[in-house]
Design a protein around this motif. Structure first.
Motif, short mmCIF file in Angstrom:
data_model
loop_
_atom_site.label_atom_id
_atom_site.label_comp_id
_atom_site.label_asym_id
_atom_site.label_seq_id
_atom_site.Cartn_x
_atom_site.Cartn_y
_atom_site.Cartn_z
N ASP A 59 10.97 23.93 18.07
CA ASP A 59 10.18 25.16 18.00
C ASP A 59 10.52 26.03 16.79
N THR A 60 11.31 25.50 15.87
CA THR A 60 11.81 26.30 14.77
C THR A 60 10.69 26.89 13.91
N LEU A 61 9.79 26.06 13.45
CA LEU A 61 8.73 26.55 12.56
C LEU A 61 7.82 27.54 13.28
N ALA A 62 7.46 27.26 14.51
CA ALA A 62 6.58 28.16 15.26
C ALA A 62 7.23 29.53 15.45
N ILE A 63 8.51 29.55 15.79
CA ILE A 63 9.21 30.82 16.00
C ILE A 63 9.36 31.57 14.68
N ALA A 64 9.73 30.85 13.63
CA ALA A 64 9.91 31.50 12.32
C ALA A 64 8.63 32.18 11.86
N LYS A 65 7.50 31.52 12.06
CA LYS A 65 6.21 32.10 11.64
C LYS A 65 5.79 33.24 12.56
N GLU A 66 5.98 33.06 13.84
CA GLU A 66 5.56 34.07 14.81
C GLU A 66 6.35 35.37 14.64
N LEU A 67 7.65 35.24 14.48
CA LEU A 67 8.51 36.43 14.39
C LEU A 67 8.79 36.86 12.96
N LYS A 68 8.36 36.03 12.01
CA LYS A 68 8.60 36.31 10.58
C LYS A 68 10.10 36.49 10.31
N ASN A 79 14.57 23.99 2.24
CA ASN A 79 13.75 24.19 1.04
C ASN A 79 12.43 23.43 1.11
N SER A 80 12.43 22.27 1.78
CA SER A 80 11.18 21.56 2.00
C SER A 80 10.24 22.39 2.87
N TRP A 81 10.77 22.98 3.91
CA TRP A 81 9.95 23.82 4.79
C TRP A 81 9.45 25.07 4.08
N ILE A 82 10.29 25.67 3.24
CA ILE A 82 9.85 26.84 2.47
C ILE A 82 8.65 26.46 1.61
N THR A 83 8.71 25.29 0.98
CA THR A 83 7.64 24.83 0.10
C THR A 83 6.37 24.45 0.85
N HIS A 84 6.53 23.71 1.94
CA HIS A 84 5.37 23.11 2.59
C HIS A 84 4.87 23.86 3.83
N HIS A 85 5.69 24.75 4.38
CA HIS A 85 5.29 25.44 5.61
C HIS A 85 5.31 26.96 5.46
#
Length: 230
Positions: A59-68, A79-85
């Motif tokens: 749930d990492t990406l969903a939580i990071a985006k939801e809560l900023k 760094n891959s997630w920063i670039t692509h997500h």
């Protein structure tokens, strides 16, 4: 300081000025209670990830985006997630220390594997890791998924953690007896909390062997969504 088990290897750690979600696998986690997600992530300031496997990163990406909020973890994956997500991230590596809301988090070694699920098979996700988290007069060792390793010797001597959160369910990590042996040999814990167990029948269902192997140590069998004062 307060610690709440989210089931499997997930924790909510309230320390200093931070609320850190460690390996938050909520969706599809068979031991996470339905309807408890809002309480589990409320007020979170950071996500801290030990490795890429879905039962940790789920749930990492969903939580990071939801809560900023930022995700901290191994440089390659973050760094891959920063670039692509398009998330905020704090990528670092073994031996590095970052400040998460006043808690000093140092990445240390683990021995396991790390990948993400891909359409054509596993995708490299950087190295697996553990963490030493220092704050409020304590040092917490989060082992991440690991077996016993000689590195625990210098890690215990150098960081001197008094609290151990140990993956101890067997099959994929240390089992309870191996975790107890490692804790006795390499560390001087006052409190030990097992994780990565009970989730599936394949894993150990009881921490009794850990309790029996650590006389004089406070071994806490956590209950999902029940806060532990440390």
């Amino acid at each position: 300081m307060k610690l709440t088990w989210l089931g499997h290897s997930g924790f909510r750690l309230e320390i200093e000025d931070a609320v850190i979600l460690i390996d938050p696998w909520i969706s599809g986690n068979p031991v996470f209670p339905e309807g408890a997600r809002t309480d589990a992530i409320a007020g979170a300031t950071h996500v801290l990830l030990t490795h890429g496997h879905g039962d940790h990163s789920g749930d990492t990406l969903a939580i990071a985006k939801e809560l900023k909020i930022p995700v901290a973890g191994i440089y390659d994956l973050i760094n891959s997630w920063i670039t692509h997500h398009d998330i905020e991230g704090i990528g670092f590596n073994k031996g590095g220390t970052v400040d998460l809301g006043g808690a000093k988090v140092t990445m240390v070694n683990a021995t396991h594997s790390s990948s993400l699920d891909g359409a054509d098979g596993p995708i490299y996700a950087g190295h697996e890791s553990g963490y030493m988290i220092a704050g409020e007069g304590h040092v917490i060792y989060v082992s991440g998924d690991t077996d016993i390793m000689a590195d625990m010797g210098w890690m215990g001597e150098y960081h001197r953690p008094d609290i151990g959160i140990l993956s101890a369910g067997g099959h994929f990590t240390m089992d309870m007896r191996r975790a107890a042996w490692a804790a006795r040999k390499y560390f001087d814990f006052k409190t030990v909390i097992p994780c990565h167990y009970k989730t599936f029948p394949l894993l150990e269902q009881s921490a009794q062997a850990l309790i029996d192997g650590l006389p004089g140590v406070r071994v806490i069998e956590p209950q999902v969504m029940k806060a532990i004062a440390l």
